[in-house]
Design a protein around this motif. Structure first.
Motif, PDB file in Angstrom:
ATOM      1  N   MET A   1       0.849  -1.199   0.000  1.00  0.00           N
ATOM      2  CA  MET A   1       0.000   0.000   0.000  1.00  0.00           C
ATOM      3  C   MET A   1       0.878   1.240   0.000  1.00  0.00           C
ATOM      4  SD  MET A   1      -2.716   1.155   2.933  1.00  0.00           S
ATOM      5  CE  MET A   1      -3.631  -0.382   2.792  1.00  0.00           C
ATOM      6  N   SER A   2       0.725   2.085  -0.974  1.00  0.00           N
ATOM      7  CA  SER A   2       1.510   3.309  -1.041  1.00  0.00           C
ATOM      8  C   SER A   2       0.816   4.405  -0.241  1.00  0.00           C
ATOM      9  CB  SER A   2       1.670   3.758  -2.493  1.00  0.00           C
ATOM     10  OG  SER A   2       0.410   3.970  -3.085  1.00  0.00           O
ATOM     11  N   ALA A   3       1.620   5.221   0.419  1.00  0.00           N
ATOM     12  CA  ALA A   3       1.054   6.272   1.256  1.00  0.00           C
ATOM     13  C   ALA A   3       0.419   7.357   0.406  1.00  0.00           C
ATOM     14  CB  ALA A   3       2.144   6.874   2.145  1.00  0.00           C
ATOM     15  N   ALA A   4      -0.669   7.909   0.885  1.00  0.00           N
ATOM     16  CA  ALA A   4      -1.337   8.991   0.178  1.00  0.00           C
ATOM     17  C   ALA A   4      -0.576  10.286   0.406  1.00  0.00           C
ATOM     18  CB  ALA A   4      -2.769   9.133   0.685  1.00  0.00           C
ATOM     19  N   VAL A   5      -0.659  11.166  -0.569  1.00  0.00           N
ATOM     20  CA  VAL A   5      -0.116  12.509  -0.401  1.00  0.00           C
ATOM     21  C   VAL A   5      -1.057  13.260   0.533  1.00  0.00           C
ATOM     22  CG1 VAL A   5       0.453  14.661  -1.575  1.00  0.00           C
ATOM     23  CG2 VAL A   5       0.918  12.461  -2.689  1.00  0.00           C
ATOM     24  N   ILE A   6      -0.501  13.947   1.514  1.00  0.00           N
ATOM     25  CA  ILE A   6      -1.332  14.676   2.476  1.00  0.00           C
ATOM     26  C   ILE A   6      -1.602  16.068   1.922  1.00  0.00           C
ATOM     27  CG2 ILE A   6      -1.559  15.484   4.844  1.00  0.00           C
ATOM     28  CD1 ILE A   6       0.432  13.337   5.670  1.00  0.00           C
ATOM     29  N   ASN A   7      -2.785  16.234   1.359  1.00  0.00           N
ATOM     30  CA  ASN A   7      -3.188  17.529   0.825  1.00  0.00           C
ATOM     31  C   ASN A   7      -4.669  17.736   1.105  1.00  0.00           C
ATOM     32  OD1 ASN A   7      -4.543  15.936  -1.062  1.00  0.00           O
ATOM     33  ND2 ASN A   7      -2.909  16.135  -2.591  1.00  0.00           N
ATOM     34  N   ASP A   8      -5.225  18.820   0.592  1.00  0.00           N
ATOM     35  CA  ASP A   8      -6.626  19.148   0.875  1.00  0.00           C
ATOM     36  C   ASP A   8      -7.568  18.045   0.398  1.00  0.00           C
ATOM     37  OD1 ASP A   8      -5.502  21.467   1.760  1.00  0.00           O
ATOM     38  OD2 ASP A   8      -6.511  22.791   0.324  1.00  0.00           O
ATOM     39  N   GLU A  13     -11.320  13.662   1.755  1.00  0.00           N
ATOM     40  CA  GLU A  13     -11.750  12.267   1.650  1.00  0.00           C
ATOM     41  C   GLU A  13     -11.789  11.601   3.027  1.00  0.00           C
ATOM     42  OE1 GLU A  13      -8.945  10.668  -1.090  1.00  0.00           O
ATOM     43  OE2 GLU A  13     -10.002  11.421  -2.876  1.00  0.00           O
ATOM     44  N   LEU A  14     -10.824  11.895   3.861  1.00  0.00           N
ATOM     45  CA  LEU A  14     -10.814  11.325   5.212  1.00  0.00           C
ATOM     46  C   LEU A  14     -12.032  11.791   6.009  1.00  0.00           C
ATOM     47  CD1 LEU A  14      -7.048  11.684   6.247  1.00  0.00           C
ATOM     48  CD2 LEU A  14      -8.201   9.650   5.374  1.00  0.00           C
ATOM     49  N   VAL A  15     -12.332  13.077   5.925  1.00  0.00           N
ATOM     50  CA  VAL A  15     -13.491  13.606   6.634  1.00  0.00           C
ATOM     51  C   VAL A  15     -14.776  13.024   6.058  1.00  0.00           C
ATOM     52  CG1 VAL A  15     -14.821  15.714   7.103  1.00  0.00           C
ATOM     53  CG2 VAL A  15     -12.329  15.710   7.377  1.00  0.00           C
ATOM     54  N   GLY A  16     -14.815  12.803   4.746  1.00  0.00           N
ATOM     55  CA  GLY A  16     -15.977  12.167   4.144  1.00  0.00           C
ATOM     56  C   GLY A  16     -16.241  10.788   4.710  1.00  0.00           C
ATOM     57  N   VAL A  74      -9.481   4.845  10.904  1.00  0.00           N
ATOM     58  CA  VAL A  74      -9.537   3.705   9.988  1.00  0.00           C
ATOM     59  C   VAL A  74      -9.183   4.144   8.573  1.00  0.00           C
ATOM     60  CG1 VAL A  74     -11.111   2.073   8.871  1.00  0.00           C
ATOM     61  CG2 VAL A  74     -11.167   2.352  11.355  1.00  0.00           C
ATOM     62  N   ALA A  75      -9.792   5.254   8.129  1.00  0.00           N
ATOM     63  CA  ALA A  75      -9.552   5.744   6.777  1.00  0.00           C
ATOM     64  C   ALA A  75      -8.096   6.166   6.589  1.00  0.00           C
ATOM     65  CB  ALA A  75     -10.494   6.909   6.476  1.00  0.00           C
ATOM     66  N   ALA A  76      -7.512   6.773   7.625  1.00  0.00           N
ATOM     67  CA  ALA A  76      -6.116   7.203   7.524  1.00  0.00           C
ATOM     68  C   ALA A  76      -5.189   6.006   7.374  1.00  0.00           C
ATOM     69  CB  ALA A  76      -5.743   8.031   8.753  1.00  0.00           C
ATOM     70  N   TRP A  77      -5.359   5.007   8.217  1.00  0.00           N
ATOM     71  CA  TRP A  77      -4.517   3.816   8.114  1.00  0.00           C
ATOM     72  C   TRP A  77      -4.676   3.151   6.754  1.00  0.00           C
ATOM     73  CZ3 TRP A  77      -0.589   3.513  10.981  1.00  0.00           C
ATOM     74  CH2 TRP A  77      -0.601   3.819  12.341  1.00  0.00           C
ATOM     75  N   HIS A  78      -5.906   3.105   6.259  1.00  0.00           N
ATOM     76  CA  HIS A  78      -6.151   2.498   4.958  1.00  0.00           C
ATOM     77  C   HIS A  78      -5.434   3.260   3.846  1.00  0.00           C
ATOM     78  CE1 HIS A  78      -8.524   1.831   1.203  1.00  0.00           C
ATOM     79  NE2 HIS A  78      -8.463   0.584   1.604  1.00  0.00           N
ATOM     80  N   ALA A  79      -5.294   4.564   4.014  1.00  0.00           N
ATOM     81  CA  ALA A  79      -4.611   5.392   3.022  1.00  0.00           C
ATOM     82  C   ALA A  79      -3.097   5.372   3.191  1.00  0.00           C
ATOM     83  CB  ALA A  79      -5.125   6.830   3.114  1.00  0.00           C
ATOM     84  N   LEU A 102      -1.446  14.042  11.038  1.00  0.00           N
ATOM     85  CA  LEU A 102      -1.241  13.054   9.980  1.00  0.00           C
ATOM     86  C   LEU A 102       0.216  13.044   9.528  1.00  0.00           C
ATOM     87  CD1 LEU A 102      -4.351  13.889   7.764  1.00  0.00           C
ATOM     88  CD2 LEU A 102      -4.126  11.982   9.379  1.00  0.00           C
ATOM     89  N   ARG A 103       0.730  11.860   9.310  1.00  0.00           N
ATOM     90  CA  ARG A 103       2.059  11.717   8.709  1.00  0.00           C
ATOM     91  C   ARG A 103       2.075  10.425   7.895  1.00  0.00           C
ATOM     92  NH1 ARG A 103       5.014   7.782  11.123  1.00  0.00           N
ATOM     93  NH2 ARG A 103       4.560   7.247  13.299  1.00  0.00           N
ATOM     94  N   GLU A 104       2.994  10.355   6.942  1.00  0.00           N
ATOM     95  CA  GLU A 104       3.128   9.135   6.166  1.00  0.00           C
ATOM     96  C   GLU A 104       3.592   8.007   7.085  1.00  0.00           C
ATOM     97  OE1 GLU A 104       4.433  12.006   5.362  1.00  0.00           O
ATOM     98  OE2 GLU A 104       3.587  12.600   3.422  1.00  0.00           O
ATOM     99  N   ALA A 105       2.992   6.840   6.919  1.00  0.00           N
ATOM    100  CA  ALA A 105       3.339   5.691   7.756  1.00  0.00           C
ATOM    101  C   ALA A 105       4.239   4.737   6.989  1.00  0.00           C
ATOM    102  CB  ALA A 105       2.072   4.962   8.203  1.00  0.00           C
ATOM    103  N   ALA A 106       5.242   4.223   7.677  1.00  0.00           N
ATOM    104  CA  ALA A 106       6.060   3.165   7.087  1.00  0.00           C
ATOM    105  C   ALA A 106       5.228   1.889   7.024  1.00  0.00           C
ATOM    106  CB  ALA A 106       7.312   2.944   7.928  1.00  0.00           C
ATOM    107  N   PRO A 107       5.503   0.998   6.055  1.00  0.00           N
ATOM    108  CA  PRO A 107       4.689  -0.230   5.918  1.00  0.00           C
ATOM    109  C   PRO A 107       4.551  -1.026   7.204  1.00  0.00           C
ATOM    110  CG  PRO A 107       6.115   0.047   4.016  1.00  0.00           C
ATOM    111  CD  PRO A 107       6.520   1.112   4.996  1.00  0.00           C
TER     112      PRO A 107
END
Length: 330
Positions: A1-8, A13-16, A74-79, A102-107
């Motif tokens: 799973m590749s980390a999502a770019v943290i942007n608006d 999407e996370l709030v959704g 849940v959504a953040a971890w999934h991303a 929020l920060r990028e997570a290592a695998p």
């Protein structure tokens, strides 16, 4: 799973996903504030969507916010993102109930237990229909209890005299509400095709379920006092399966934990094909709530009562769009 770019877009999407959480009468009592500079999301309880009659302390309001917080995690971890959460126990509505950095997570950091619940966020619905008398397997009950424990709460499945007591107390609260009326309840029930199909919040007519002809399932009659089309009547469970969420203490921080535990339990239950609804009638009556505790187990204050079982999974109820509850600042 590749980390999502943290942007608006990512945050929106996370709030959704967060706002798909359940809340009392589907009032959706939350607001989100995203700070681009430090990549943090503040979660606020929205006092404009509080229930002054049924929830004067804001306990249910915080539980709803906790459910939204769990979905966000849940959504953040999934991303592929790590949600670092700090929680506030303050009652001041001007302060966030939680902040998520929020920060990028290592695998190797990914919480796969939570990430694995992601698909259930959009599938979990409240079902006010009859369930089968088939009991949940003991192993599943243990797993559901483990989900609550992971969030700092307890989940128990009352039987025997304790189940009978809970049902008696809930029925008393339901009868009391039918007699006195509940302005909070009336405010959030949407009847008539136009309102039911267009309102972004509340309980739409199509999700009210059937009227209870017989059985002891604690199904709330939200159609009471409203002119609605005939929903028909049905026989509900003679021996409903209830699950009680309780905490050690009874303060705003614990209410938030209870909401996260409740939603985590519901997401796993949904994945296992288990339908769910809520039995909050007695929790809304301060003189009845204390009766719900199990004196034998020594459990703490009861925060939520769930009805679980095998049956229709319920219809999707409306949610406000992320853009309506999210503000973004530099």
């Amino acid at each position: 799973m590749s980390a999502a770019v943290i942007n608006d877009t990512t945050v929106t999407e996370l709030v959704g996903d967060a706002v798909a959480a359940p809340s009392m009468h589907n009032a959706q009592p939350w607001r989100f504030l995203y700070h681009r500079r430090d990549r943090t999301i503040d979660l606020y309880a929205d006092p404009l969507r509080a229930m002054p009659t049924a929830d004067p302390e804001g306990r249910a309001l915080r539980i709803g916010c906790g459910a939204a917080l769990l979905n966000l995690r849940v959504a953040a971890w999934h991303a592929g993102l790590c949600p670092e959460v700090s929680v506030s126990g303050e009652r001041d509505a001007s302060e966030p109930v939680a902040t998520v950095r929020l920060r990028e997570a290592a695998p190797h950091e990914i919480d796969h237990d939570l990430a694995g619940l992601y698909e259930m966020i959009g599938q979990r619905h409240t079902s006010r229909y009859p369930y089968a008398e088939e009991p949940l397997p003991d192993r599943l009950r243990q797993r559901l209890s483990g989900q609550a424990q992971a969030e700092g709460a307890m989940l128990s499945f009352p039987t025997g005299w304790h189940l009978a007591l809970l049902l008696d107390v809930i029925e008393e609260a339901e009868s009391d509400s039918a007699y006195t009326g509940d302005p909070d309840e009336r405010k959030w029930v949407r009847t008539g095709t136009a309102e039911s199909d267009t309102a972004p919040d509340g309980i739409p007519e199509y999700s009210l379920g059937a009227r209870k002809r017989e059985g002891r399932a604690p199904v709330r009659d939200f159609a009471r006092g409203h002119a609605v089309t005939d929903r028909g009547a049905a026989a509900f469970e003679r021996t409903p399966q209830l699950a009680v969420v309780s905490t050690q203490d009874d303060d705003p921080g614990e209410w938030l934990a209870a909401g996260q535990a409740m939603e985590r339990v519901l997401l796993l239950a949904t994945r296992e094909g288990v339908a769910s609804s809520f039995a909050t009638q007695a929790l809304e009556r301060s003189h009845l709530r204390w009766l719900l505790r199990d004196p034998v187990r020594g459990a703490g204050p009861v925060q939520m009562i769930l009805r679980l079982g095998y049956g229709p999974m319920g219809a999707r109820t409306p949610r406000r769009a992320a853009r309506d509850v999210l503000e973004i600042t530099p």
